[in-house]
Design a protein around this motif. Structure first.
Motif, PDB file in Angstrom:
ATOM      1  N   LEU A 295     -69.492 -33.156  17.914  1.00 22.18           N
ATOM      2  CA  LEU A 295     -68.352 -32.453  18.062  1.00 22.18           C
ATOM      3  C   LEU A 295     -67.758 -31.575  16.700  1.00 22.18           C
ATOM      4  O   LEU A 295     -67.191 -30.714  16.676  1.00 22.18           O
ATOM      5  N   ALA A 296     -68.143 -32.448  15.369  1.00 18.15           N
ATOM      6  CA  ALA A 296     -67.634 -31.724  14.200  1.00 18.15           C
ATOM      7  C   ALA A 296     -68.844 -30.936  13.704  1.00 18.15           C
ATOM      8  O   ALA A 296     -68.776 -30.352  12.824  1.00 18.15           O
ATOM      9  N   GLY A 297     -69.912 -30.749  14.435  1.00 17.89           N
ATOM     10  CA  GLY A 297     -70.814 -29.666  14.029  1.00 17.89           C
ATOM     11  C   GLY A 297     -72.278 -30.178  13.602  1.00 17.89           C
ATOM     12  O   GLY A 297     -73.080 -29.270  13.201  1.00 17.89           O
ATOM     13  N   TYR A 298     -72.341 -31.439  13.148  1.00 18.81           N
ATOM     14  CA  TYR A 298     -73.495 -31.967  12.669  1.00 18.81           C
ATOM     15  C   TYR A 298     -74.725 -32.031  13.381  1.00 18.81           C
ATOM     16  O   TYR A 298     -75.185 -33.247  13.871  1.00 18.81           O
ATOM     17  N   ALA A 299     -74.940 -31.001  14.112  1.00 17.49           N
ATOM     18  CA  ALA A 299     -76.152 -31.138  15.337  1.00 17.49           C
ATOM     19  C   ALA A 299     -77.432 -31.025  14.694  1.00 17.49           C
ATOM     20  O   ALA A 299     -78.368 -30.890  15.606  1.00 17.49           O
ATOM     21  N   TRP A 300     -77.497 -30.893  13.361  1.00 14.78           N
ATOM     22  CA  TRP A 300     -78.784 -31.007  12.656  1.00 14.78           C
ATOM     23  C   TRP A 300     -79.113 -32.064  11.971  1.00 14.78           C
ATOM     24  O   TRP A 300     -80.341 -32.377  11.436  1.00 14.78           O
ATOM     25  N   ASP A 301     -78.398 -33.343  12.042  1.00 16.73           N
ATOM     26  CA  ASP A 301     -78.623 -34.302  11.323  1.00 16.73           C
ATOM     27  C   ASP A 301     -79.391 -35.277  12.366  1.00 16.73           C
ATOM     28  O   ASP A 301     -78.783 -36.103  13.129  1.00 16.73           O
ATOM     29  N   GLU A 302     -80.659 -35.262  12.477  1.00 16.04           N
ATOM     30  CA  GLU A 302     -81.535 -36.297  13.121  1.00 16.04           C
ATOM     31  C   GLU A 302     -81.453 -37.527  13.000  1.00 16.04           C
ATOM     32  O   GLU A 302     -82.189 -38.261  13.665  1.00 16.04           O
ATOM     33  N   ARG A 303     -80.852 -38.138  11.906  1.00 18.04           N
ATOM     34  CA  ARG A 303     -80.424 -39.566  11.786  1.00 18.04           C
ATOM     35  C   ARG A 303     -79.624 -39.894  13.129  1.00 18.04           C
ATOM     36  O   ARG A 303     -79.646 -41.255  13.369  1.00 18.04           O
ATOM     37  N   ASN A 304     -78.835 -39.131  13.624  1.00 18.43           N
ATOM     38  CA  ASN A 304     -77.978 -39.427  14.731  1.00 18.43           C
ATOM     39  C   ASN A 304     -78.820 -39.365  15.980  1.00 18.43           C
ATOM     40  O   ASN A 304     -79.244 -38.416  16.265  1.00 18.43           O
ATOM     41  N   PRO A 305     -78.907 -40.380  16.395  1.00 15.28           N
ATOM     42  CA  PRO A 305     -79.829 -40.454  17.944  1.00 15.28           C
ATOM     43  C   PRO A 305     -79.608 -39.521  18.844  1.00 15.28           C
ATOM     44  O   PRO A 305     -80.242 -39.076  19.516  1.00 15.28           O
ATOM     45  N   TYR A 306     -78.139 -39.325  18.983  1.00 14.42           N
ATOM     46  CA  TYR A 306     -77.724 -38.164  20.050  1.00 14.42           C
ATOM     47  C   TYR A 306     -78.074 -36.588  19.609  1.00 14.42           C
ATOM     48  O   TYR A 306     -77.866 -35.853  20.200  1.00 14.42           O
ATOM     49  N   VAL A 307     -78.482 -36.564  18.303  1.00 17.25           N
ATOM     50  CA  VAL A 307     -79.109 -35.390  18.082  1.00 17.25           C
ATOM     51  C   VAL A 307     -80.560 -35.366  18.096  1.00 17.25           C
ATOM     52  O   VAL A 307     -81.175 -34.524  18.451  1.00 17.25           O
ATOM     53  N   ALA A 308     -81.199 -36.427  17.737  1.00 16.65           N
ATOM     54  CA  ALA A 308     -82.655 -36.430  17.666  1.00 16.65           C
ATOM     55  C   ALA A 308     -83.136 -36.791  19.078  1.00 16.65           C
ATOM     56  O   ALA A 308     -84.254 -36.042  19.289  1.00 16.65           O
ATOM     57  N   GLU A 309     -82.529 -37.239  19.976  1.00 15.06           N
ATOM     58  CA  GLU A 309     -83.154 -37.159  21.288  1.00 15.06           C
ATOM     59  C   GLU A 309     -81.946 -36.957  22.382  1.00 15.06           C
ATOM     60  O   GLU A 309     -81.417 -37.543  23.182  1.00 15.06           O
ATOM     61  N   PRO A 310     -81.358 -35.744  22.143  1.00 18.32           N
ATOM     62  CA  PRO A 310     -80.059 -35.485  23.080  1.00 18.32           C
ATOM     63  C   PRO A 310     -80.141 -35.624  24.629  1.00 18.32           C
ATOM     64  O   PRO A 310     -79.454 -36.230  25.163  1.00 18.32           O
ATOM     65  N   ARG A 311     -81.340 -34.976  24.905  1.00 15.74           N
ATOM     66  CA  ARG A 311     -81.163 -35.109  26.460  1.00 15.74           C
ATOM     67  C   ARG A 311     -81.526 -36.403  26.998  1.00 15.74           C
ATOM     68  O   ARG A 311     -80.747 -36.734  27.975  1.00 15.74           O
ATOM     69  N   ARG A 312     -82.408 -37.185  26.352  1.00 21.49           N
ATOM     70  CA  ARG A 312     -82.606 -38.676  26.853  1.00 21.49           C
ATOM     71  C   ARG A 312     -81.422 -39.468  26.834  1.00 21.49           C
ATOM     72  O   ARG A 312     -80.924 -40.375  27.689  1.00 21.49           O
ATOM     73  N   ARG A 313     -80.858 -39.355  25.524  1.00 19.20           N
ATOM     74  CA  ARG A 313     -79.812 -40.104  25.275  1.00 19.20           C
ATOM     75  C   ARG A 313     -78.471 -39.918  25.960  1.00 19.20           C
ATOM     76  O   ARG A 313     -77.726 -40.725  26.462  1.00 19.20           O
ATOM     77  N   LEU A 314     -78.335 -38.531  26.213  1.00 18.53           N
ATOM     78  CA  LEU A 314     -77.079 -38.222  27.090  1.00 18.53           C
ATOM     79  C   LEU A 314     -77.328 -38.746  28.561  1.00 18.53           C
ATOM     80  O   LEU A 314     -76.479 -39.188  29.274  1.00 18.53           O
ATOM     81  N   ARG A 315     -78.684 -38.633  29.042  1.00 19.67           N
ATOM     82  CA  ARG A 315     -78.732 -38.999  30.397  1.00 19.67           C
ATOM     83  C   ARG A 315     -78.537 -40.445  30.763  1.00 19.67           C
ATOM     84  O   ARG A 315     -77.740 -40.868  31.518  1.00 19.67           O
ATOM     85  N   VAL A 316     -78.894 -41.210  29.820  1.00 19.81           N
ATOM     86  CA  VAL A 316     -78.756 -42.691  29.900  1.00 19.81           C
ATOM     87  C   VAL A 316     -77.174 -43.033  29.789  1.00 19.81           C
ATOM     88  O   VAL A 316     -76.746 -43.909  30.606  1.00 19.81           O
ATOM     89  N   LEU A 317     -76.452 -42.380  28.817  1.00 23.19           N
ATOM     90  CA  LEU A 317     -75.277 -42.603  28.427  1.00 23.19           C
ATOM     91  C   LEU A 317     -74.429 -42.282  29.703  1.00 23.19           C
ATOM     92  O   LEU A 317     -73.458 -42.984  30.306  1.00 23.19           O
ATOM     93  N   ALA A 318     -74.667 -40.976  30.342  1.00 22.48           N
ATOM     94  CA  ALA A 318     -74.103 -40.589  31.431  1.00 22.48           C
ATOM     95  C   ALA A 318     -74.239 -41.596  32.484  1.00 22.48           C
ATOM     96  O   ALA A 318     -72.998 -41.849  33.383  1.00 22.48           O
ATOM     97  N   GLU A 319     -75.574 -42.097  32.736  1.00 20.60           N
ATOM     98  CA  GLU A 319     -75.630 -42.829  33.837  1.00 20.60           C
ATOM     99  C   GLU A 319     -74.805 -44.433  33.858  1.00 20.60           C
ATOM    100  O   GLU A 319     -74.154 -44.682  34.678  1.00 20.60           O
ATOM    101  N   LEU A 320     -74.839 -44.662  32.606  1.00 22.84           N
ATOM    102  CA  LEU A 320     -73.996 -45.834  32.294  1.00 22.84           C
ATOM    103  C   LEU A 320     -72.456 -45.797  32.443  1.00 22.84           C
ATOM    104  O   LEU A 320     -71.679 -46.483  33.055  1.00 22.84           O
ATOM    105  N   CYS A 321     -72.083 -44.682  31.972  1.00 25.17           N
ATOM    106  CA  CYS A 321     -70.515 -44.170  32.146  1.00 25.17           C
ATOM    107  C   CYS A 321     -70.461 -44.144  33.771  1.00 25.17           C
ATOM    108  O   CYS A 321     -69.260 -44.467  34.364  1.00 25.17           O
ATOM    109  N   ALA A 322     -71.119 -43.623  34.450  1.00 26.96           N
ATOM    110  CA  ALA A 322     -70.809 -43.183  35.810  1.00 26.96           C
ATOM    111  C   ALA A 322     -70.919 -44.484  36.698  1.00 26.96           C
ATOM    112  O   ALA A 322     -70.132 -44.764  37.785  1.00 26.96           O
ATOM    113  N   SER A 323     -71.956 -45.452  36.576  1.00 21.93           N
ATOM    114  CA  SER A 323     -72.033 -46.791  36.988  1.00 21.93           C
ATOM    115  C   SER A 323     -70.983 -47.541  36.644  1.00 21.93           C
ATOM    116  O   SER A 323     -70.810 -48.499  37.274  1.00 21.93           O
ATOM    117  N   ALA A 324     -70.174 -47.479  35.499  1.00 21.17           N
ATOM    118  CA  ALA A 324     -69.245 -48.690  34.904  1.00 21.17           C
ATOM    119  C   ALA A 324     -68.126 -48.484  35.894  1.00 21.17           C
ATOM    120  O   ALA A 324     -67.635 -47.836  36.572  1.00 21.17           O
TER     121      ALA A 324
END
Ligand code: FAD
Length: 411
Positions: free
Chosen positions: A382-411
């Motif tokens: 959200l602060a713009g660092y979308a090129w820093d691939e050390r961030n797992p949510y940058v390196a693998e955005p689609r998979r990470r978001l899906r997993v996290l969203a499922e977690l949040c939805a089921s919690a």
């Protein structure tokens, strides 16, 4: 007819153009910016991300921007019904500028352009590029001086197209591609906000989700002078159910959203409501012989995460540095060294934009119990660092978001 020669011509003196020109000038190149408007001029896109200050600094403009008195911004707040959450840019996975600014673009763009000029860039205002010819050994541009209609030609070694929504080269060279995002529309205005709500944080952008239409959202961007930018975004067809009068339509959207009416209850609406639609755009290529596309002249995604100016400046910096290498005699590869790495970050933003509209990223944002580590990784994007691939949510955005969203939805 006489032909002027310049080393580099930049089309447009917005953030992309001013930053690219200044970086090149600092490296010793001669740069001419042609800008068809007179500055200061209005532009949409007023909430900046931290990452764009990296490029303001690179261009030698950080002191001028700091001195200009803009509203400090420390993050982004999100509200939906009773839910409220905020992300602080001082707590991000990627460490850099912890805060940034919310700016009246008329002033901000003028500060950048003036700083470019001060560093030796030539800017000609009210001069429009009307035709281009890339068939010869060097690019040839036809320029019209708007004051008297006089036309002349400029040849140069390289053209950086930073024409924003003007999309000069995509239009003239048939490079336009439709966006894969659906057609959305925004209504927006500036208000004298008179906000006295104790919980309202002027140092954050407030993004409010409409209570029942989850794809409809508002921005509230406070400035340092007691005024706010306010806008609503939705699918273009949504607006068919609202008054045709833009002022009435924006007011109705706000009236339907109690958390926002609470904040804006005392506001004075003193500025006509504007409209912009179909702003998402794409291109077949970001470069060709003798040119590269910067900022909004290339691809524009969506306003929801305020990534526009950051992407514009990032593309400007990358292109300027690569062009410098090319002009210094190096063999460079615009696809490998510019287009691909630039698009990687843009595509990261795209995943979160799509996730915002399909609800999955909203589920994550509004989830009350996220871990501080994950929040710092999201905050980084959200602060713009979308090129820093050390961030797992940058390196693998689609998979990470899906997993996290499922977690949040089921919690
Ligand atoms: P611009 O700032 O548009 O500059 C282009 C310049 O080129 C203009 O001055 C124009 O006059 C000039 N020009 C055009 N054609 C010619 C020509 N033929 N000859 C000479 N000059 C020419 N971004 C954010 O970062 N934060 C936000 O909060 C945000 N909110 C947004 C909200 C909405 C609804 C929309 C649609 C966008 C938003 N954006 C936001 C995106 C932002 O507006 C753009 O990404 C940003 O302005 C792009 O900068 P630029 O330098 O590429 O182009």
């Amino acid at each position: 007819p006489e032909i002027e020669h310049h080393q580099i011509v930049v089309v447009g003196a917005g953030p992309a153009g001013a930053i690219a020109a200044a970086i090149l000038k600092r490296k010793g190149h001669e740069v001419l910016i042609l800008e068809r408007q007179r500055f200061p001029r209005f532009s949409i896109g007023e909430s900046l991300l931290s990452h764009c200050l990296d490029f303001v600094e690179e261009a030698g403009m950080i002191d001028a921007v700091r001195a200009a008195g803009f509203q400090t911004k420390h993050g982004a707040a999100f509200a939906w019904g009773e839910r409220y959450t905020d992300f602080d840019f001082r707590e991000t996975f990627t460490k850099s500028f912890g805060s940034t600014f919310q700016v009246q673009r008329a002033n901000f763009d003028k500060v950048l352009a003036d700083e470019a000029e001060r560093q030796g860039v030539t800017i000609r205002y009210e001069e429009e590029i009307v035709a281009v010819d890339f068939s010869g050994a060097q690019p040839l541009l036809s320029v019209r001086r708007l004051a008297d209609g006089h036309e002349y030609q400029v040849s140069c070694t390289f053209v950086l197209d930073a024409s924003g929504y003007g999309r000069l080269l995509p239009r003239l060279l048939d490079l336009e591609l439709p966006s894969n995002l659906p057609m959305r529309k925004a209504l927006f205005t500036h208000i004298e906000d008179r906000i006295d709500h104790p919980d309202f944080d002027r140092e954050k952008i407030l993004i409010t989700t409409h209570p029942t239409l989850r794809d409809v959202w508002f921005w509230t961007i406070p400035f340092s002078n007691g005024r706010c930018s306010l806008g609503v975004v939705g699918l273009a067809e949504r607006f068919d159910d609202y008054p045709e009068d833009k002022d009435a339509a924006l007011k109705q959207f706000v009236a339907e959203t109690p958390s926002l009416t609470k904040v804006l209850g005392n506001a004075v609406w003193d500025t006509p409501v504007g409209e912009i639609k179909g702003y998402s755009a794409n291109v077949k290529t970001l470069h060709g012989k003798g040119f590269a596309l910067l900022g909004n002249a290339a691809e524009f995604l969506d306003p929801v995460f305020s990534s526009g100016v950051t992407i514009a400046m990032r593309s400007a910096s990358m292109a300027a540095n690569l062009l410098h290498r090319q002009l210094s005699g190096e063999q460079v590869d615009w696809e490998q060294d510019f287009a691909i790495p630039l698009k990687r970050g843009v595509d990261t933003f795209r995943v979160y934009v799509e996730g915002w509209y399909d609800g999955s990223f909203q589920d994550v944002i509004y989830y009350p119990n996220a871990s501080p580590e994950i929040r710092a990784m999201i905050s980084s994007i959200l602060a713009g660092y979308a090129w820093d691939e050390r961030n797992p949510y940058v390196a693998e955005p689609r998979r990470r978001l899906r997993v996290l969203a499922e977690l949040c939805a089921s919690a």
